[in-house]
Design an enzyme around this catalytic site. Structure first.
Site, PDB file in Angstrom:
ATOM      1  N   CYS A  13      59.547  21.060  69.112  1.00 35.34           N
ATOM      2  CA  CYS A  13      58.579  20.160  69.724  1.00 35.34           C
ATOM      3  C   CYS A  13      58.364  20.539  71.176  1.00 35.34           C
ATOM      4  O   CYS A  13      59.323  20.778  71.916  1.00 35.34           O
ATOM      5  CB  CYS A  13      59.090  18.722  69.692  1.00 35.34           C
ATOM      6  SG  CYS A  13      59.234  18.050  68.051  1.00 35.34           S
ATOM      7  N   CYS A  53      59.736  21.229  63.247  1.00 34.11           N
ATOM      8  CA  CYS A  53      60.517  21.442  64.461  1.00 34.11           C
ATOM      9  C   CYS A  53      61.938  21.847  64.068  1.00 34.11           C
ATOM     10  O   CYS A  53      62.589  21.179  63.253  1.00 34.11           O
ATOM     11  CB  CYS A  53      60.546  20.169  65.303  1.00 34.11           C
ATOM     12  SG  CYS A  53      61.705  20.267  66.682  1.00 34.11           S
ATOM     13  N   CYS A  60      64.439  18.844  65.484  1.00 37.40           N
ATOM     14  CA  CYS A  60      64.420  17.470  64.992  1.00 37.40           C
ATOM     15  C   CYS A  60      63.703  17.326  63.661  1.00 37.40           C
ATOM     16  O   CYS A  60      63.654  16.243  63.094  1.00 37.40           O
ATOM     17  CB  CYS A  60      63.799  16.534  66.028  1.00 37.40           C
ATOM     18  SG  CYS A  60      62.002  16.635  66.082  1.00 37.40           S
TER      19      CYS A  60
END
Lengths: 266, 296
Positions: B269, B244, B247
């Site tokens: 995500c 991602c 994150c």
């Protein structure tokens, strides 16, 4: 001794009809049909359009419930079971294992939206086969048996010619090794040379696999080539029955005589 | 009722009590027969078919005043559909709403299962467009019902066969058919197959509502859910080479976002709550615009 044993096995019919008839409302489409079909035998049903051939075939194959009489089928353990007394699950299970039904129009018998390989594999998957490689192998094997090029395995049936579609339908039906094949005008709508090849193929398969079959046709040539026994129908009744050669060489009923004499000689 | 209260003139959660009872009866039957499609008298909702009318009716029937509702659309809490449905229930039922998966007691979803494992006290409500997994191979409803009744599911594998024959692998990536509790084959609504394993042995109750098709089905908690496959082509979920971008998660379902017309793209995500939570915990992805201090 062995000959006698073979004879007793032969003597148990695989399909038996007793007084079978079907009425659409007030109209009796066929009535009082009785016969026994023995393993390895091919029964031809001939007659003019509207004589009740297809209705009879539907009654025999469980597609239609006869309004009178009953049909018995010898299941794998040899016991004779009445179709009318079987539940629908059992009839449907028979229809995808022991029976095969070849429709006149291949579009009725094929799944047009999936490839030729999937068409052949469908019955296998319906019977619990879950190995892609094996299913594909069986499909290739059967394509070869019905003389369709192995390269066409992933093509949709609508890209096939009429004769190829019909052969594909036959392969799809025979892949699970049925014991009884119902055919409704298997060569109808095909041109004559394709008809001849298809008949040749069917005859070979029926003999090689020792299939029992019931073939409905209005074409006496088909009946002569494929069937061992013949029933002639008119107005819903069987007017003459016997060995194919006997019926065609020496027809007794006036309508059979007319039928035989009206075949075009080239 | 809270001080703000639901809209005057409307019953709690929009539907009248008789309708809710009717839907609850269907839900009970659905829970009793896992994976079986129960017909119900679907109502008109103030929203077009296909926008989640089935899921909304289920949510409306199970919602209690002290519930906390979360609504997601493809995993995101902030897209139009999710925002509208959340506002709708905030207005008509005056329930608390949240975007945090852990705080929600009822989660209505369009096609994703949250990344965070669900608990026994949570209910997941799916919006379903087409509940019949056999529809595209066998268009006759009478016939498909019979096939369900007799467990004749060979046809489902014909679809998977076609995939392998055409693409060399099972190319169905969403609405991937599952067998529930060893009996009924079910369409898990168009969730990506990435989420199929989460349905198996899930602690939460899973309810499926199809408004236009007038069907409800369910997976009770801790039910066996198996994705169909072939012996030599086992079921697999999607994987990504990227992590991602925001994150840095490597185990979540990623969306691909096109950034410009020069090939720039961001993988992030699809579960926005999951992603935000990770960022709050200090995880950073390559494109978060901040130094990657706590990358894995």
């Amino acid at each position: 001794m062995s000959a006698l044993a073979a004879e007793t096995v032969e003597m148990t019919p695989i399909l038996a009809a007793r007084g079978v008839g079907h009425a659409y409302g007030d109209f009796l489409a066929c009535r009082d049909v009785s016969f026994d079909l023995y393993p390895g035998e091919v029964l031809g049903i001939v007659g003019e359009s509207g004589s009740g051939k297809t209705t009879l075939l539907k009654c025999l194959s469980g597609h239609l419930e006869p309004t009178e009489g009953e049909v018995g089928f010898a299941v794998r353990d040899g016991e004779m079971r009445l179709l009318g007394e079987m539940g629908e699950p059992e009839r449907r299970a028979l229809a995808r294992t022991d029976w095969a039904f070849v429709h006149q129009n291949p579009r009725d018998g094929l799944r047009m939206s999936v490839s030729a390989g999937a068409n052949i594999g469908e019955r296998l998957m319906a019977n619990g086969h879950r190995h892609y490689g094996n299913i594909r192998e069986a499909a290739l094997e059967w394509l070869a048996k019905v003389e369709i090029d192995a390269e066409r395995i992933d093509d949709l049936p609508r890209t096939f010619s009429g004769g190829m579609q019909q052969r594909l339908q036959i392969a799809r039906n025979l892949v699970t090794g049925p014991r009884l094949v119902f055919m409704d005008e298997p060569t109808g709508g095909l041109d004559v040379s394709v008809q001849a090849r298809l008949l040749d193929l069917l005859r070979g398969l029926v003999q090689r696999l020792g299939l029992s079959a019931i073939v409905v046709t209005h074409d006496l040539a088909v009946a002569r080539l494929l069937s061992t026994r013949l029933m002639v129908m008119q107005g819903g009744r069987v007017i003459e029955a016997g060995l194919t050669d006997q019926v065609l060489e020496d027809p007794q009923a006036p309508y059979s005589q007319l039928l035989v004499s009206s075949v075009l000689q080239v | 009722m809270t001080a703000t209260g639901p809209l005057p003139g409307y019953n709690f959660a929009y539907l009248n009590e008789q309708t809710k009872r009717m839907i609850r009866r269907a839900l009970l039957k659905a829970v009793a027969i896992p994976g079986y499609q129960v017909p119900f008298a679907s109502r008109e909702m103030p929203m077009p078919y296909g926008w989640g009318t089935g899921g909304m009716q289920v949510t409306a029937s199970i919602l209690m005043p002290d519930d906390t509702l979360k609504v997601i659309d493809q995993g995101a809490d902030d897209t139009t559909n999710a925002v509208s449905i959340r506002n709708f229930f905030a207005k008509t039922a005056a329930v608390e709403t949240t975007t945090a998966t852990a705080q929600a007691s009822v989660i209505q979803t369009r096609h994703r299962i949250p990344e965070e494992p669900l608990r026994e006290d949570q209910i997941l409500v799916y919006q379903v467009p087409i509940p019949e997994p056999l529809r595209f191979l066998e268009p006759r409803e009478t016939e498909t019902r019979k096939m369900h009744a007799l467990s004749e599911y060979g046809l489902m594998h014909v679809k998977l066969y076609e995939d392998i024959a055409r693409y060399g692998h099972i190319a169905t990536t969403y609405a991937y058919p599952v067998e529930v509790d060893g009996r009924y084959v079910m369409d898990p609504s168009p969730t990506p197959k990435f989420d199929n394993p989460k349905m198996d042995d899930c602690a939460a109750l899973q309810l499926f509502g199809a408004g236009r098709e007038k069907r409800i089905y369910a997976i009770p908690p801790y039910t066996k859910v198996i994705s169909l496959d072939f012996d030599d082509y086992p079921f697999e979920v999607q994987t990504w080479e990227e992590a991602c971008g925001l994150c840095g998660a490597r185990d979540s379902y990623l969306d691909e976002v096109i950034l410009d017309d020069r090939g720039g793209r961001l993988f992030c995500c699809s579960d926005t709550d999951f992603c935000e939570k990770r960022r709050a915990m200090g995880y950073r992805g390559a494109m978060s615009g901040e130094p990657q201090e706590a990358a894995e």
